[in-house]
Design an enzyme around this catalytic site. Structure first.
Site, short mmCIF file in Angstrom:
data_model
loop_
_atom_site.label_atom_id
_atom_site.label_comp_id
_atom_site.label_asym_id
_atom_site.label_seq_id
_atom_site.Cartn_x
_atom_site.Cartn_y
_atom_site.Cartn_z
N ASN A 290 43.90 47.13 36.94
CA ASN A 290 43.27 45.83 36.70
C ASN A 290 41.83 45.86 37.22
O ASN A 290 41.61 45.82 38.43
CB ASN A 290 44.10 44.75 37.43
N LYS B 244 39.62 43.63 36.92
CA LYS B 244 39.14 42.27 37.25
C LYS B 244 37.77 42.04 36.60
O LYS B 244 37.53 42.54 35.51
CB LYS B 244 39.10 42.06 38.77
N HIS C 92 48.39 36.18 37.43
CA HIS C 92 47.85 36.93 38.58
C HIS C 92 47.51 35.94 39.70
O HIS C 92 47.13 34.79 39.42
CB HIS C 92 46.59 37.69 38.14
N GLU D 185 45.02 35.56 41.49
CA GLU D 185 43.68 34.95 41.42
C GLU D 185 43.65 33.83 40.39
O GLU D 185 42.89 32.87 40.52
CB GLU D 185 42.64 36.05 41.12
N GLU E 79 53.42 41.01 43.70
CA GLU E 79 52.13 41.19 44.37
C GLU E 79 51.99 40.15 45.49
O GLU E 79 51.55 39.02 45.22
CB GLU E 79 50.99 41.00 43.37
N GLY F 174 43.79 43.08 47.65
CA GLY F 174 42.40 43.25 48.05
C GLY F 174 42.19 43.26 49.56
O GLY F 174 41.05 43.20 50.03
N SER G 34 46.83 46.44 47.32
CA SER G 34 46.22 47.50 48.12
C SER G 34 46.88 48.87 47.93
O SER G 34 47.01 49.65 48.88
CB SER G 34 46.19 47.10 49.60
#
Ligand code: PEP
Length: 251
Positions: free
Chosen positions: A13, A15, A97, A99, A167, A173, A210
């Site tokens: 991904n 992003k 996701h 985010e 996730e 991240g 991560s």
């Protein structure tokens, strides 16, 4: 399992990163190093889907989008529908996701509508689920994930061509992946939940948060993990290729 029916799956991904020149180089390097690899998929920003499509034209490697509209056409300014993604050659789409959930306010009901659109267009959606740090500290994690699955998959008849990505929000991240024990426990819960929907359904459950070249092998060695969703480490070809090669050694 999706992919070559053997190797574990790896999704990169990207992003909202890169420009045409950088992503052309990144895609070309990944394809050159991995060759034929239908258990790997790249998720560029939408504006560069055409570029990835062009480079992957002769490859079995897949690609997809990071998001999809909740409707298939009409007055939805700024949105891109599942059928448009299919038209661009996408095989996959990431839905829900963290985010999208936490920065753009997407809730489980909206995510369920997106899942339905993806399925109706014969895209393989990767539904992301995961708890926040506070939810983990409060001990609510299994309820949180079960709720995200129950509502997010409410309109999906089983068995179906989908994947789930666990996730944990706190691992994305952060450079701090979940431990193998935490991953194994949650993947077991997700697999059990999926099996309750349909005995025969074999849906891949990926881990994301991560993942890097150093920890990929340990994570992919966990039997309940069917693959990984990789963010930051997918932007460096050497790192991503190392993760993908590790996945090819596990099935
Ligand atoms: C992600 O974007 O889904 C992700 C897991 O990111 P990272 O690998 O950077 O934690």
């Amino acid at each position: 399992m999706i992919g070559n029916n053997k190797a574990k799956f790896v999704a990169g991904n990207w992003k909202m990163n890169g420009d045409a020149a950088q992503l052309r180089t990144l895609t070309s390097e990944i394809v050159a190093d991995l060759g034929e690899c239908n258990n790997v998929a790249l998720f560029p920003p939408n504006t560069y889907l055409w570029l990835v499509r062009e480079i992957l034209r002769e490859s079995t490697m897949g690609y997809g989008a990071q998001n999809v509209a909740r409707a298939d056409n009409g007055a939805h300014t700024g949105e891109i529908s599942a059928s448009m993604l299919v038209d661009m050659g996408c095989r996959y789409v990431i839905v829900g996701h963290s985010e999208r959930r936490h920065t753009y306010g997407e809730d489980d009901t909206l995510i369920a509508a997106k899942m339905q659109c993806a399925i109706l267009s014969h895209l393989c959606p990767i539904l992301c689920v995961g708890e926040t740090k506070t939810q983990r500290e409060n001990g609510d994690i299994f309820e949180v994930i079960t709720q995200q699955l129950t509502v997010g998959l409410a309109h999906i008849p089983f068995p179906q061509h989908i994947m789930i990505a666990y996730e944990p929000v706190w691992a994305i991240g952060s450079g701090k992946a979940a431990t193998p024990k935490q991953i194994m426990q949650m993947h077991e819960v997700i697999h059990k939940w999926l099996a309750q929907q349909a005995n025969e359904c074999k849906i891949a459950v990926l881990y994301g948060g991560s993942v890097n070249a150093d920890n990929a092998d340990a994570i992919l060695s966990i039997p309940q993990v069917d693959g990984v969703l990789v963010g930051g480490s997918s932007l460096k070809s050497s790192e991503f290729v190392a993760i993908a090669k590790s996945a090819c050694a596990h099935y």
